[in-house]
Motif scaffolding. Structure first.
Motif, PDB file in Angstrom:
ATOM      1  N   GLY A  36       0.822  -1.205   0.000  1.00  0.00           N
ATOM      2  CA  GLY A  36       0.000   0.000   0.000  1.00  0.00           C
ATOM      3  C   GLY A  36       0.850   1.247   0.000  1.00  0.00           C
ATOM      4  O   GLY A  36       2.088   1.201  -0.094  1.00  0.00           O
ATOM      5  N   TRP A  58      -3.601   3.811   1.550  1.00  0.00           N
ATOM      6  CA  TRP A  58      -4.290   3.070   0.490  1.00  0.00           C
ATOM      7  C   TRP A  58      -3.795   1.635   0.481  1.00  0.00           C
ATOM      8  O   TRP A  58      -2.581   1.385   0.541  1.00  0.00           O
ATOM      9  CB  TRP A  58      -4.033   3.710  -0.866  1.00  0.00           C
ATOM     10  N   SER A  59      -4.715   0.676   0.416  1.00  0.00           N
ATOM     11  CA  SER A  59      -4.382  -0.741   0.395  1.00  0.00           C
ATOM     12  C   SER A  59      -4.503  -1.288  -1.019  1.00  0.00           C
ATOM     13  O   SER A  59      -5.545  -1.137  -1.667  1.00  0.00           O
ATOM     14  CB  SER A  59      -5.318  -1.524   1.327  1.00  0.00           C
ATOM     15  N   ALA A  61      -4.631  -4.396  -1.724  1.00  0.00           N
ATOM     16  CA  ALA A  61      -5.504  -5.575  -1.672  1.00  0.00           C
ATOM     17  C   ALA A  61      -6.973  -5.201  -1.822  1.00  0.00           C
ATOM     18  O   ALA A  61      -7.746  -5.902  -2.481  1.00  0.00           O
ATOM     19  CB  ALA A  61      -5.278  -6.334  -0.370  1.00  0.00           C
ATOM     20  N   THR A  62      -7.363  -4.089  -1.185  1.00  0.00           N
ATOM     21  CA  THR A  62      -8.780  -3.700  -1.196  1.00  0.00           C
ATOM     22  C   THR A  62      -9.077  -2.558  -2.165  1.00  0.00           C
ATOM     23  O   THR A  62     -10.232  -2.331  -2.520  1.00  0.00           O
ATOM     24  CB  THR A  62      -9.224  -3.273   0.211  1.00  0.00           C
ATOM     25  N   GLY A  63      -8.043  -1.827  -2.553  1.00  0.00           N
ATOM     26  CA  GLY A  63      -8.256  -0.662  -3.401  1.00  0.00           C
ATOM     27  C   GLY A  63      -8.923   0.488  -2.674  1.00  0.00           C
ATOM     28  O   GLY A  63      -9.431   1.420  -3.309  1.00  0.00           O
ATOM     29  N   ALA A  64      -8.926   0.448  -1.339  1.00  0.00           N
ATOM     30  CA  ALA A  64      -9.624   1.459  -0.536  1.00  0.00           C
ATOM     31  C   ALA A  64      -8.635   2.295   0.264  1.00  0.00           C
ATOM     32  O   ALA A  64      -7.537   1.846   0.602  1.00  0.00           O
ATOM     33  CB  ALA A  64     -10.616   0.774   0.404  1.00  0.00           C
ATOM     34  N   TRP A  65      -9.081   3.506   0.583  1.00  0.00           N
ATOM     35  CA  TRP A  65      -8.328   4.412   1.443  1.00  0.00           C
ATOM     36  C   TRP A  65      -8.907   4.351   2.853  1.00  0.00           C
ATOM     37  O   TRP A  65     -10.114   4.209   3.029  1.00  0.00           O
ATOM     38  CB  TRP A  65      -8.420   5.847   0.924  1.00  0.00           C
ATOM     39  N   ARG A  66      -8.049   4.481   3.845  1.00  0.00           N
ATOM     40  CA  ARG A  66      -8.508   4.512   5.231  1.00  0.00           C
ATOM     41  C   ARG A  66      -7.578   5.382   6.057  1.00  0.00           C
ATOM     42  O   ARG A  66      -6.415   5.598   5.703  1.00  0.00           O
ATOM     43  CB  ARG A  66      -8.557   3.103   5.824  1.00  0.00           C
TER      44      ARG A  66
END
Length: 237
Positions: A36, A58-59, A61-66
């Motif tokens: 990420g 940003w990951s 694996a998931t394509g998501a930001w957190r």
């Protein structure tokens, strides 16, 4: 930003700091795809000291930001997580983001709207050291530099002590003048393998104070480019 704090720069002037996160130190060293990307921005007070660090991760694996305050804190306090990240430019982060399937890296203005978390940094009024007309800053870093020679060159340091000596403290010093302000800075080792700092003394002139922030930002980025991770920006006077 509130309470007199502000971001480190404008909307898209690469004011944010980017890190690639790898599964292991070995993956990092052999150039394997990262897990990420960590994006940070120092929150600065009016005198350019740090009030906090905003971060988002940003990951792949998931394509998501957190929000990523925990990762941001861990790479500064724990050598193992730090060994799995590498500081990079926005350009390099953009290439990694695209290679990992993320597409085009969002502009910095957009990143600021994502699910960020703020890691507050302790703040205190500058000590009165009897230095009217002067300021003294310390930028603290975690880790060890990748190439101390390149770092000394980037900061235009004149040697003071032998950098090969693990007990040497002041590695080098330099001076400059901008907008009527006189600057002196020195790179210090804070114990072997513990931390490093950049100490900057500013003798104030009559010009605008923006060159102070510009110098602190430039030098922080130059040191970060040698794999040291900025921890905070303090002011002692």
């Amino acid at each position: 930003m509130s309470d007199g704090a502000q971001g480190a720069g404008g909307a898209d002037d690469a004011s944010m700091d980017y890190y690639l996160i790898f599964a292991t130190p070995e993956d990092r060293d052999r150039g394997a795809p990262p897990l990420g990307i960590l994006v940070e921005e120092f929150v600065l007070c009016a005198d350019y000291t740090a009030a906090g660090i905003d971060s988002v991760e940003w990951s792949a694996a998931t394509g998501a930001w957190r929000g990523s305050a925990t990762t941001s804190r861990d790479i500064r306090t724990d050598a193992l997580p730090r060994s799995r990240v590498i500081p990079v430019s926005r350009h390099d982060a953009s290439d990694a983001y695209q290679a990992c399937g993320g597409g085009e890296l969002p502009r910095e203005a957009e990143i600021r709207t994502l699910s960020r978390e703020r890691q507050p940094l302790p703040a205190a009024a500058p000590l009165d050291l009897g230095t009217t007309g002067s300021r003294r800053y310390r930028v603290l870093f975690a880790g060890e530099p990748r190439d101390l020679g390149s770092l000394r060159s980037a900061l235009r340091l004149e040697p003071v002590e032998d950098p090969a000596d693990p007990l040497a403290r002041v590695i080098g010093t330099a001076t400059a003048t901008a907008a009527g302000h006189d600057f002196t800075w020195e790179l210090r080792r804070i114990g072997p393998g513990i931390a490093w700092c950049l100490d900057v003394t500013v003798r104030l002139g009559t010009g605008p104070e923006t060159p102070i922030g510009a110098l602190l930002h430039h030098h922080r980025q130059a040191i970060r480019g040698q794999c040291l991770i900025p921890v905070t920006i303090e002011r002692f006077a």
